[in-house]
Design a protein around this motif. Structure first.
Motif, PDB file in Angstrom:
ATOM      1  N   ILE A   7       1.080  -1.117  -0.043  1.00  0.00           N
ATOM      2  CA  ILE A   7      -0.209   0.122  -0.019  1.00  0.00           C
ATOM      3  C   ILE A   7       0.879   1.287   0.020  1.00  0.00           C
ATOM      4  N   GLY A   8       0.885   2.139  -1.033  1.00  0.00           N
ATOM      5  CA  GLY A   8       1.546   3.315  -1.403  1.00  0.00           C
ATOM      6  C   GLY A   8       2.557   3.079  -2.286  1.00  0.00           C
ATOM      7  N   ALA A   9       2.641   3.816  -3.378  1.00  0.00           N
ATOM      8  CA  ALA A   9       3.312   3.300  -4.606  1.00  0.00           C
ATOM      9  C   ALA A   9       4.290   4.550  -4.890  1.00  0.00           C
ATOM     10  N   GLY A  10       4.977   5.327  -3.876  1.00  0.00           N
ATOM     11  CA  GLY A  10       5.846   6.331  -4.097  1.00  0.00           C
ATOM     12  C   GLY A  10       7.166   5.580  -4.173  1.00  0.00           C
ATOM     13  N   THR A  11       8.258   6.367  -3.485  1.00  0.00           N
ATOM     14  CA  THR A  11       9.690   6.016  -3.731  1.00  0.00           C
ATOM     15  C   THR A  11       9.748   4.612  -3.271  1.00  0.00           C
ATOM     16  N   MET A  12       9.436   4.143  -2.188  1.00  0.00           N
ATOM     17  CA  MET A  12       9.856   2.919  -1.697  1.00  0.00           C
ATOM     18  C   MET A  12       8.538   1.758  -1.941  1.00  0.00           C
ATOM     19  N   GLY A  13       7.466   2.130  -2.127  1.00  0.00           N
ATOM     20  CA  GLY A  13       6.270   1.014  -2.582  1.00  0.00           C
ATOM     21  C   GLY A  13       6.702   0.332  -4.003  1.00  0.00           C
ATOM     22  N   ASN A  30      -1.102  -0.918  -4.497  1.00  0.00           N
ATOM     23  CA  ASN A  30      -2.008   0.250  -4.118  1.00  0.00           C
ATOM     24  C   ASN A  30      -1.597   1.418  -3.906  1.00  0.00           C
ATOM     25  N   ASP A  31      -2.413   2.560  -4.538  1.00  0.00           N
ATOM     26  CA  ASP A  31      -2.231   3.694  -4.059  1.00  0.00           C
ATOM     27  C   ASP A  31      -3.446   4.548  -4.617  1.00  0.00           C
ATOM     28  N   LEU A  32      -3.633   5.844  -3.718  1.00  0.00           N
ATOM     29  CA  LEU A  32      -5.075   6.387  -3.846  1.00  0.00           C
ATOM     30  C   LEU A  32      -5.004   7.037  -5.015  1.00  0.00           C
ATOM     31  N   ALA A  88       3.465   1.202   2.793  1.00  0.00           N
ATOM     32  CA  ALA A  88       4.716   2.159   2.404  1.00  0.00           C
ATOM     33  C   ALA A  88       4.065   3.476   2.090  1.00  0.00           C
ATOM     34  N   ALA A  89       3.031   3.798   2.655  1.00  0.00           N
ATOM     35  CA  ALA A  89       2.306   5.201   2.448  1.00  0.00           C
ATOM     36  C   ALA A  89       3.052   6.287   3.135  1.00  0.00           C
ATOM     37  N   THR A  90       2.528   7.383   2.916  1.00  0.00           N
ATOM     38  CA  THR A  90       3.247   8.613   3.436  1.00  0.00           C
ATOM     39  C   THR A  90       3.631   8.502   4.873  1.00  0.00           C
ATOM     40  N   GLU A  91       4.608   9.350   5.472  1.00  0.00           N
ATOM     41  CA  GLU A  91       5.242   9.025   6.668  1.00  0.00           C
ATOM     42  C   GLU A  91       4.307   9.898   7.568  1.00  0.00           C
ATOM     43  N   LYS A  98      -5.034   4.705   9.960  1.00  0.00           N
ATOM     44  CA  LYS A  98      -6.385   4.338   9.221  1.00  0.00           C
ATOM     45  C   LYS A  98      -6.193   3.280   8.240  1.00  0.00           C
ATOM     46  N   ILE A  99      -5.066   3.152   7.491  1.00  0.00           N
ATOM     47  CA  ILE A  99      -4.841   2.101   6.591  1.00  0.00           C
ATOM     48  C   ILE A  99      -4.787   0.721   7.384  1.00  0.00           C
ATOM     49  N   PHE A 100      -4.399   0.350   8.482  1.00  0.00           N
ATOM     50  CA  PHE A 100      -4.458  -0.813   8.998  1.00  0.00           C
ATOM     51  C   PHE A 100      -5.653  -0.931   9.598  1.00  0.00           C
ATOM     52  N   ASN A 116       6.603  -0.142   6.331  1.00  0.00           N
ATOM     53  CA  ASN A 116       7.860   0.151   6.044  1.00  0.00           C
ATOM     54  C   ASN A 116       8.064   1.498   6.876  1.00  0.00           C
ATOM     55  N   THR A 117       7.526   1.934   7.817  1.00  0.00           N
ATOM     56  CA  THR A 117       7.612   3.163   8.425  1.00  0.00           C
ATOM     57  C   THR A 117       9.358   3.127   8.818  1.00  0.00           C
ATOM     58  N   SER A 118       9.855   4.533   8.598  1.00  0.00           N
ATOM     59  CA  SER A 118      11.219   4.780   8.882  1.00  0.00           C
ATOM     60  C   SER A 118      11.238   5.105  10.510  1.00  0.00           C
ATOM     61  N   SER A 119      10.418   5.419  11.152  1.00  0.00           N
ATOM     62  CA  SER A 119      10.431   5.992  12.550  1.00  0.00           C
ATOM     63  C   SER A 119       9.236   5.656  13.275  1.00  0.00           C
ATOM     64  N   PHE A 141      15.256  -0.436   2.474  1.00  0.00           N
ATOM     65  CA  PHE A 141      16.136   0.704   2.384  1.00  0.00           C
ATOM     66  C   PHE A 141      15.938   1.125   0.719  1.00  0.00           C
ATOM     67  N   ASN A 142      16.322   2.271   0.534  1.00  0.00           N
ATOM     68  CA  ASN A 142      16.302   2.851  -1.003  1.00  0.00           C
ATOM     69  C   ASN A 142      17.408   2.727  -1.567  1.00  0.00           C
ATOM     70  N   PRO A 143      17.871   2.225  -2.804  1.00  0.00           N
ATOM     71  CA  PRO A 143      16.650   1.640  -3.728  1.00  0.00           C
ATOM     72  C   PRO A 143      16.303   0.270  -3.219  1.00  0.00           C
ATOM     73  N   ILE A 272      15.212  14.367  -5.049  1.00  0.00           N
ATOM     74  CA  ILE A 272      15.194  13.747  -6.303  1.00  0.00           C
ATOM     75  C   ILE A 272      13.665  13.807  -6.725  1.00  0.00           C
ATOM     76  N   LYS A 273      12.854  13.371  -6.023  1.00  0.00           N
ATOM     77  CA  LYS A 273      11.448  13.288  -6.212  1.00  0.00           C
ATOM     78  C   LYS A 273      10.664  14.554  -6.852  1.00  0.00           C
ATOM     79  N   SER A 274      11.234  15.537  -6.183  1.00  0.00           N
ATOM     80  CA  SER A 274      10.901  16.951  -6.755  1.00  0.00           C
ATOM     81  C   SER A 274      11.643  17.542  -8.002  1.00  0.00           C
TER      82      SER A 274
HETATM   83  N1  LIG Z   1      12.084   7.406   1.078  1.00  0.00           N
HETATM   84  C1  LIG Z   1      12.976   6.665   1.715  1.00  0.00           C
HETATM   85  O1  LIG Z   1      14.309   6.431   1.526  1.00  0.00           O
HETATM   86  C2  LIG Z   1      12.339   5.641   2.815  1.00  0.00           C
HETATM   87  C3  LIG Z   1      13.337   4.773   3.032  1.00  0.00           C
HETATM   88  C4  LIG Z   1      12.722   3.798   3.957  1.00  0.00           C
HETATM   89  C5  LIG Z   1      11.532   3.749   4.498  1.00  0.00           C
HETATM   90  N2  LIG Z   1      10.694   4.954   4.032  1.00  0.00           N
HETATM   91  C6  LIG Z   1       9.198   4.919   4.536  1.00  0.00           C
HETATM   92  O2  LIG Z   1       8.525   4.358   3.453  1.00  0.00           O
HETATM   93  C7  LIG Z   1       7.171   4.898   3.361  1.00  0.00           C
HETATM   94  C8  LIG Z   1       6.899   5.653   2.216  1.00  0.00           C
HETATM   95  O3  LIG Z   1       7.817   6.557   2.130  1.00  0.00           O
HETATM   96  P1  LIG Z   1       8.239   7.089   0.551  1.00  0.00           P
HETATM   97  O4  LIG Z   1       9.508   7.882   0.489  1.00  0.00           O
HETATM   98  O5  LIG Z   1       7.920   6.002  -0.348  1.00  0.00           O
HETATM   99  O6  LIG Z   1       6.812   8.195   0.454  1.00  0.00           O
HETATM  100  P2  LIG Z   1       6.354   8.677  -0.991  1.00  0.00           P
HETATM  101  O7  LIG Z   1       5.822  10.210  -0.526  1.00  0.00           O
HETATM  102  O8  LIG Z   1       7.432   8.791  -1.942  1.00  0.00           O
HETATM  103  O9  LIG Z   1       4.993   7.807  -1.172  1.00  0.00           O
HETATM  104  C9  LIG Z   1       3.943   7.846  -0.475  1.00  0.00           C
HETATM  105  C10 LIG Z   1       2.771   7.374  -1.174  1.00  0.00           C
HETATM  106  O10 LIG Z   1       1.796   6.844  -0.402  1.00  0.00           O
HETATM  107  C11 LIG Z   1       0.571   7.291  -1.012  1.00  0.00           C
HETATM  108  N3  LIG Z   1      -0.490   7.011   0.075  1.00  0.00           N
HETATM  109  C12 LIG Z   1      -0.828   8.238   0.840  1.00  0.00           C
HETATM  110  N4  LIG Z   1      -1.847   7.469   1.742  1.00  0.00           N
HETATM  111  C13 LIG Z   1      -2.530   6.500   1.172  1.00  0.00           C
HETATM  112  C14 LIG Z   1      -3.336   5.641   1.528  1.00  0.00           C
HETATM  113  N5  LIG Z   1      -4.180   5.810   2.212  1.00  0.00           N
HETATM  114  N6  LIG Z   1      -3.557   4.426   0.580  1.00  0.00           N
HETATM  115  C15 LIG Z   1      -2.677   4.234  -0.600  1.00  0.00           C
HETATM  116  N7  LIG Z   1      -1.637   5.012  -0.829  1.00  0.00           N
HETATM  117  C16 LIG Z   1      -1.443   6.160  -0.049  1.00  0.00           C
HETATM  118  C17 LIG Z   1       0.803   8.434  -1.696  1.00  0.00           C
HETATM  119  O11 LIG Z   1      -0.154   8.850  -2.761  1.00  0.00           O
HETATM  120  C18 LIG Z   1       2.199   8.148  -2.174  1.00  0.00           C
HETATM  121  O12 LIG Z   1       2.232   7.758  -3.533  1.00  0.00           O
HETATM  122  C19 LIG Z   1       7.339   6.250   4.787  1.00  0.00           C
HETATM  123  O13 LIG Z   1       6.914   5.425   5.783  1.00  0.00           O
HETATM  124  C20 LIG Z   1       8.624   6.449   4.776  1.00  0.00           C
HETATM  125  O14 LIG Z   1       9.017   6.795   6.259  1.00  0.00           O
HETATM  126  C21 LIG Z   1      11.091   5.880   3.024  1.00  0.00           C
END
Ligand SMILES: NC(=O)c1ccc[n+]([C@@H]2O[C@H](COP(=O)([O-])OP(=O)(O)OC[C@H]3O[C@@H](n4cnc5c(N)ncnc54)[C@H](O)[C@@H]3O)[C@@H](O)[C@H]2O)c1
Length: 294
Positions: A7-13, A30-32, A88-91, A98-100, A116-119, A141-143, A272-274
């Motif tokens: 759940i969450g398709a960002g950098t980590m998902g 899955n992502d919203l 792996a949704a927003t921190e 809510k997700i769980f 996958n929370t970092s903290s 860990f990333n990547p 990098i993401k922005s």
């Molecule tokens: N970026 C890193 O290097 C890194 C490393 C290890 C762990 N993490 C952890 O991984 C998690 C994600 O980080 P990221 O960097 O991929 O964030 P990100 O901002 O790149 O992506 C988060 C994604 O979650 C989605 N999202 C938010 N709420 C949602 C929901 N209810 N259902 C489905 N999708 C939802 C967003 O649309 C977004 O695409 C965080 O908990 C972060 O602490 C990040």
């Protein structure tokens, strides 16, 4: 374990989904946000092509990996059959809670729930959900396709069986799991983030420039990349959130995000993401130029 929902398709998902699918698991990402899903699909394809070029995957494995992946904005069907759900949704604590609470009533009774929370504290999250004994931290860990470590965080209520299943699963991903107890920032970020924060503080005081700080840590400490480049890779917003969580959770001002980090995040310079963080990646992402005037 066979069916995985991420759940969450960002950098980590996207990276987490990639490694599960590559190692034989039916994986639903899955992502919203549909745009995030499309971006994740493109990133996975690009990374598989890179692995193919380096001889790390065959054409057959690339196609099988893609065939095991689904990209959905509505995951209920996959959740009903999931053996592991990893978010792996927003921190953000409320988002994760809510997700769980949304997935737990639908998932099968044997399903493991990982974050996958970092903290964020596993125990703090556990208090807010119905099945705390099945919750565990699985910190990639990333990547993700490249990095070897998974920090496995067991909460006070996590059962030994769930911890064992998570360790076995990590091995099946060809990664090394290290089990730690729950505390804000766990071990990895507890040690890493103060260094990143200090590098940004030294930059803001004019002690040295971006390139100089990174070069010192690369060549002097044998780090594969400097702390400012690493902050850009992680995401400056993610670094800020982790520091804030450690600041409040460990009740120590040494973890407070330094003002320059807060300013950069407020300006939308997230790394990098922005496209821009301490470096500018918009012209040549592999050879970014410094983006900081002290
Ligand atoms: N970026 C890193 O290097 C890194 C490393 C290890 C762990 N993490 C952890 O991984 C998690 C994600 O980080 P990221 O960097 O991929 O964030 P990100 O901002 O790149 O992506 C988060 C994604 O979650 C989605 N999202 C938010 N709420 C949602 C929901 N209810 N259902 C489905 N999708 C939802 C967003 O649309 C977004 O695409 C965080 O908990 C972060 O602490 C990040």
């Amino acid at each position: 374990m066979r069916n995985i929902v991420v759940i969450g398709a960002g950098t980590m998902g996207n990276g987490i989904a990639h490694v599960f699918a590559q190692n034989g698991f039916e994986t639903t990402l899955n992502d919203l946000n549909e745009i995030q899903l499309q971006k994740a699909k493109a990133t996975i394809l690009k990374n598989l092509d890179r692995q193919l070029l380096k001889g790390k995957v065959s054409e057959e494995l690339k196609l099988k990996t893609l065939g095991r992946l689904q990209f959905v904005t509505q995951a209920n069907r996959a959740i009903k059959q999931a053996d592991l759900i990893i978010e792996a949704a927003t921190e953000n604590f409320e988002i994760k809670k809510k997700i769980f609470n949304d997935v737990m009533p639908i998932a099968p009774s044997h399903c493991v729930f990982a974050t996958n929370t970092s903290s964020i504290s596993i125990d703090k999250l556990a208090v807010e959900i119905s099945q705390p004994e099945r919750l565990i931290g699985m910190h990639f860990f990333n990547p993700v396709p490249v990095m070897q470590l998974v920090e496995i965080i067991k909460g006070e209520k996590t059962t030994p069986e769930v911890t064992k299943k998570t360790e076995e699963l990590t091995l099946k991903l060809n990664k090394t799991g290290v089990v730690v107890n729950d505390a804000p920032g766990f071990i990895s970020n507890r040690i890493l983030m103060p260094m990143v924060n200090e590098a940004i503080e030294a930059l803001s005081q004019g002690v040295a420039g971006v390139k100089e700080i990174d070069t010192i840590m690369q060549l002097g400490m044998a780090h594969p990349m400097g702390p400012l480049r690493l902050a850009d890779l992680i995401g400056l917003d993610v670094c800020k959130s982790i520091l804030e969580i450690m600041h409040s959770g460990l009740e120590n001002d040494k973890y407070a995000p330094t003002p320059l980090l807060v300013k950069r995040v407020d300006e939308g310079k997230l790394g990098i993401k922005s496209g821009i963080g301490f470096y500018n990646y918009t012209i040549d992402p592999k050879n970014p130029t410094v983006d900081f005037k002290g």
